[in-house]
Design a protein around this motif. Structure first.
Motif, PDB file in Angstrom:
ATOM      1  N   LYS A   1      29.351  17.482  53.410  1.00 46.91           N
ATOM      2  CA  LYS A   1      29.492  18.859  53.296  1.00 46.91           C
ATOM      3  C   LYS A   1      30.539  19.699  53.909  1.00 46.91           C
ATOM      4  O   LYS A   1      30.931  20.641  53.344  1.00 46.91           O
ATOM      5  N   LYS A   2      30.952  19.347  55.207  1.00 48.94           N
ATOM      6  CA  LYS A   2      31.923  19.842  55.958  1.00 48.94           C
ATOM      7  C   LYS A   2      33.135  19.779  55.118  1.00 48.94           C
ATOM      8  O   LYS A   2      34.127  20.781  54.961  1.00 48.94           O
ATOM      9  N   LEU A   3      33.618  18.597  54.723  1.00 52.36           N
ATOM     10  CA  LEU A   3      34.891  18.317  53.967  1.00 52.36           C
ATOM     11  C   LEU A   3      34.959  18.985  52.692  1.00 52.36           C
ATOM     12  O   LEU A   3      35.610  19.434  52.391  1.00 52.36           O
ATOM     13  N   PHE A   4      33.439  19.022  52.047  1.00 48.52           N
ATOM     14  CA  PHE A   4      33.468  19.747  50.800  1.00 48.52           C
ATOM     15  C   PHE A   4      34.036  21.182  51.129  1.00 48.52           C
ATOM     16  O   PHE A   4      34.793  21.489  50.170  1.00 48.52           O
ATOM     17  N   ALA A   5      33.552  21.904  52.012  1.00 44.69           N
ATOM     18  CA  ALA A   5      33.857  23.427  52.236  1.00 44.69           C
ATOM     19  C   ALA A   5      35.134  23.396  52.539  1.00 44.69           C
ATOM     20  O   ALA A   5      36.021  24.424  51.994  1.00 44.69           O
ATOM     21  N   TYR A   6      36.078  22.408  53.276  1.00 43.40           N
ATOM     22  CA  TYR A   6      37.398  22.630  53.225  1.00 43.40           C
ATOM     23  C   TYR A   6      38.269  22.612  51.848  1.00 43.40           C
ATOM     24  O   TYR A   6      39.146  23.226  51.453  1.00 43.40           O
ATOM     25  N   ILE A   7      37.819  21.310  51.190  1.00 45.33           N
ATOM     26  CA  ILE A   7      38.519  20.884  49.965  1.00 45.33           C
ATOM     27  C   ILE A   7      38.240  22.156  48.902  1.00 45.33           C
ATOM     28  O   ILE A   7      39.230  22.558  48.114  1.00 45.33           O
ATOM     29  N   PHE A   8      36.891  22.591  48.727  1.00 46.62           N
ATOM     30  CA  PHE A   8      36.633  23.507  47.881  1.00 46.62           C
ATOM     31  C   PHE A   8      37.306  24.768  47.995  1.00 46.62           C
ATOM     32  O   PHE A   8      37.988  25.533  47.310  1.00 46.62           O
ATOM     33  N   GLY A   9      37.415  25.110  49.397  1.00 46.22           N
ATOM     34  CA  GLY A   9      37.890  26.598  49.681  1.00 46.22           C
ATOM     35  C   GLY A   9      39.490  26.416  49.340  1.00 46.22           C
ATOM     36  O   GLY A   9      39.956  27.109  48.998  1.00 46.22           O
ATOM     37  N   LEU A  10      40.006  25.226  49.615  1.00 42.32           N
ATOM     38  CA  LEU A  10      41.523  25.110  49.368  1.00 42.32           C
ATOM     39  C   LEU A  10      41.764  25.299  47.995  1.00 42.32           C
ATOM     40  O   LEU A  10      42.774  25.832  47.561  1.00 42.32           O
ATOM     41  N   THR A  11      40.985  24.374  47.140  1.00 39.20           N
ATOM     42  CA  THR A  11      41.001  24.532  45.570  1.00 39.20           C
ATOM     43  C   THR A  11      41.028  25.911  45.073  1.00 39.20           C
ATOM     44  O   THR A  11      41.572  26.470  44.168  1.00 39.20           O
ATOM     45  N   LEU A  12      40.032  26.759  45.748  1.00 35.36           N
ATOM     46  CA  LEU A  12      39.655  28.253  45.385  1.00 35.36           C
ATOM     47  C   LEU A  12      41.159  29.011  45.580  1.00 35.36           C
ATOM     48  O   LEU A  12      41.541  29.804  44.742  1.00 35.36           O
ATOM     49  N   VAL A  13      41.366  28.688  46.749  1.00 35.13           N
ATOM     50  CA  VAL A  13      42.874  29.707  47.202  1.00 35.13           C
ATOM     51  C   VAL A  13      43.869  29.015  46.226  1.00 35.13           C
ATOM     52  O   VAL A  13      44.913  29.796  45.903  1.00 35.13           O
ATOM     53  N   LEU A  14      44.140  27.861  45.947  1.00 39.34           N
ATOM     54  CA  LEU A  14      45.203  27.339  45.020  1.00 39.34           C
ATOM     55  C   LEU A  14      44.569  27.938  43.636  1.00 39.34           C
ATOM     56  O   LEU A  14      45.811  28.279  42.941  1.00 39.34           O
ATOM     57  N   GLY A  15      43.846  28.032  43.210  1.00 36.35           N
ATOM     58  CA  GLY A  15      43.445  28.669  41.910  1.00 36.35           C
ATOM     59  C   GLY A  15      43.480  30.253  42.024  1.00 36.35           C
ATOM     60  O   GLY A  15      44.203  30.813  41.150  1.00 36.35           O
TER      61      GLY A  15
ATOM     62  N   PRO B   1      41.661  35.991  38.712  1.00 41.39           N
ATOM     63  CA  PRO B   1      40.365  36.605  39.139  1.00 41.39           C
ATOM     64  C   PRO B   1      39.216  35.742  38.813  1.00 41.39           C
ATOM     65  O   PRO B   1      38.031  36.090  39.785  1.00 41.39           O
ATOM     66  N   ILE B   2      39.282  34.556  38.021  1.00 37.95           N
ATOM     67  CA  ILE B   2      38.141  33.408  38.016  1.00 37.95           C
ATOM     68  C   ILE B   2      37.839  33.065  39.369  1.00 37.95           C
ATOM     69  O   ILE B   2      36.739  32.920  40.092  1.00 37.95           O
ATOM     70  N   PHE B   3      39.015  32.440  40.093  1.00 40.37           N
ATOM     71  CA  PHE B   3      38.903  32.029  41.338  1.00 40.37           C
ATOM     72  C   PHE B   3      38.517  32.777  42.323  1.00 40.37           C
ATOM     73  O   PHE B   3      37.940  32.455  43.215  1.00 40.37           O
ATOM     74  N   LEU B   4      39.067  34.186  42.244  1.00 42.26           N
ATOM     75  CA  LEU B   4      38.726  35.075  43.344  1.00 42.26           C
ATOM     76  C   LEU B   4      37.320  35.406  43.471  1.00 42.26           C
ATOM     77  O   LEU B   4      36.715  35.552  44.265  1.00 42.26           O
ATOM     78  N   ALA B   5      36.720  35.442  41.944  1.00 45.70           N
ATOM     79  CA  ALA B   5      35.179  35.752  42.108  1.00 45.70           C
ATOM     80  C   ALA B   5      34.503  34.630  42.501  1.00 45.70           C
ATOM     81  O   ALA B   5      33.507  34.688  43.393  1.00 45.70           O
ATOM     82  N   LEU B   6      34.882  33.485  42.194  1.00 43.60           N
ATOM     83  CA  LEU B   6      34.404  31.853  42.893  1.00 43.60           C
ATOM     84  C   LEU B   6      34.332  32.109  44.479  1.00 43.60           C
ATOM     85  O   LEU B   6      33.409  31.604  44.987  1.00 43.60           O
ATOM     86  N   LEU B   7      35.629  32.310  44.722  1.00 39.86           N
ATOM     87  CA  LEU B   7      35.744  32.435  46.559  1.00 39.86           C
ATOM     88  C   LEU B   7      34.850  33.306  46.882  1.00 39.86           C
ATOM     89  O   LEU B   7      34.124  33.036  48.147  1.00 39.86           O
ATOM     90  N   ILE B   8      34.521  34.630  46.558  1.00 40.44           N
ATOM     91  CA  ILE B   8      33.612  35.629  47.117  1.00 40.44           C
ATOM     92  C   ILE B   8      32.133  35.047  46.936  1.00 40.44           C
ATOM     93  O   ILE B   8      31.452  35.154  48.140  1.00 40.44           O
ATOM     94  N   ILE B   9      31.773  34.308  45.968  1.00 38.68           N
ATOM     95  CA  ILE B   9      30.528  33.766  45.979  1.00 38.68           C
ATOM     96  C   ILE B   9      30.419  32.623  47.027  1.00 38.68           C
ATOM     97  O   ILE B   9      29.416  32.546  47.378  1.00 38.68           O
ATOM     98  N   PHE B  10      31.470  31.793  46.937  1.00 39.13           N
ATOM     99  CA  PHE B  10      31.443  30.605  47.979  1.00 39.13           C
ATOM    100  C   PHE B  10      31.158  30.865  49.223  1.00 39.13           C
ATOM    101  O   PHE B  10      30.438  30.573  50.033  1.00 39.13           O
ATOM    102  N   LEU B  11      32.055  32.092  49.685  1.00 35.68           N
ATOM    103  CA  LEU B  11      31.954  32.722  51.199  1.00 35.68           C
ATOM    104  C   LEU B  11      30.497  33.260  51.189  1.00 35.68           C
ATOM    105  O   LEU B  11      30.136  33.053  52.365  1.00 35.68           O
ATOM    106  N   ALA B  12      30.096  33.901  50.350  1.00 39.55           N
ATOM    107  CA  ALA B  12      28.580  34.507  50.487  1.00 39.55           C
ATOM    108  C   ALA B  12      27.678  33.633  50.654  1.00 39.55           C
ATOM    109  O   ALA B  12      26.897  34.011  51.742  1.00 39.55           O
TER     110      ALA B  12
END
Length: 173
Positions: free
Chosen positions: A51-65, A88-99
């Motif tokens: 889960k910890k590595l997931f948060a880093y990789i998925f967060g990086l994926t969303l930022v790249l998106g 904006p798709i990745f921006l919405a996903l990042l907001i949901i991910f952070l929340a």
């Protein structure tokens, strides 16, 4: 099923939809889509393994998106601010991910606690400031010192403390 999986599930659904459109039409995926598919795939595996590595990789994926370096949707939806493109798709996903991953992110990035030495240094600095204010305020009349010492005076706490100490020394408080 935990709520933390929602952003990755939305990403997977967008990918599957894009792959379906590609198979049923003459639309062709580009390198951004292949990078997006790879990173979402890696993130999905990491969600279940680490889960910890997931948060880093998925967060990086969303930022790249967000910066439009990768894509997961067949249609490229972007808006620009100057030369920078945003998805904006990745921006919405990042907001949901952070929340939805607030607790996990707080565990990964805890607030720095002050050590005893740092706390002592901070107190020494505050005391130096108070003494400098005491020197400045020494010649002020009692009425002005009372205004400074007032809780709602707008002065910094060190100035208020200095004024209170001067008033106590004069036996006014």
């Amino acid at each position: 099923m935990k709520k933390e999986i929602i952003p990755i599930l939305i990403s997977i659904l967008l990918l599957l939809y894009s792959i379906g459109i590609t198979l049923l039409t003459n639309y062709v995926l580009n390198y951004k889509h292949y990078l997006g598919i790879s990173l979402i795939g890696i993130s999905t595996i990491l969600y279940f393994k680490n889960k910890k590595l997931f948060a880093y990789i998925f967060g990086l994926t969303l930022v790249l998106g967000i910066t439009n370096l990768i894509d997961i949707y067949y249609s490229n939806i972007i808006f620009s601010i100057g030369p920078i493109n945003f998805n904006p798709i990745f921006l919405a996903l990042l907001i949901i991910f952070l929340a939805l991953n607030k607790e996990q992110l707080n565990e990964m990035f805890p607030e720095k606690e002050l050590t005893e030495q740092e706390l002592a240094d901070k107190n020494i600095e505050a005391e130096k400031l108070i003494k400098s204010y005491q020197l400045k305020f020494k010649s002020k009349p009692e009425s002005e010192l009372k205004n400074i010492a007032d809780e709602n005076s707008g002065y910094v706490n060190e100035a208020k403390t200095a004024a209170q100490r001067i008033l106590k020394a004069k036996n006014v408080l």
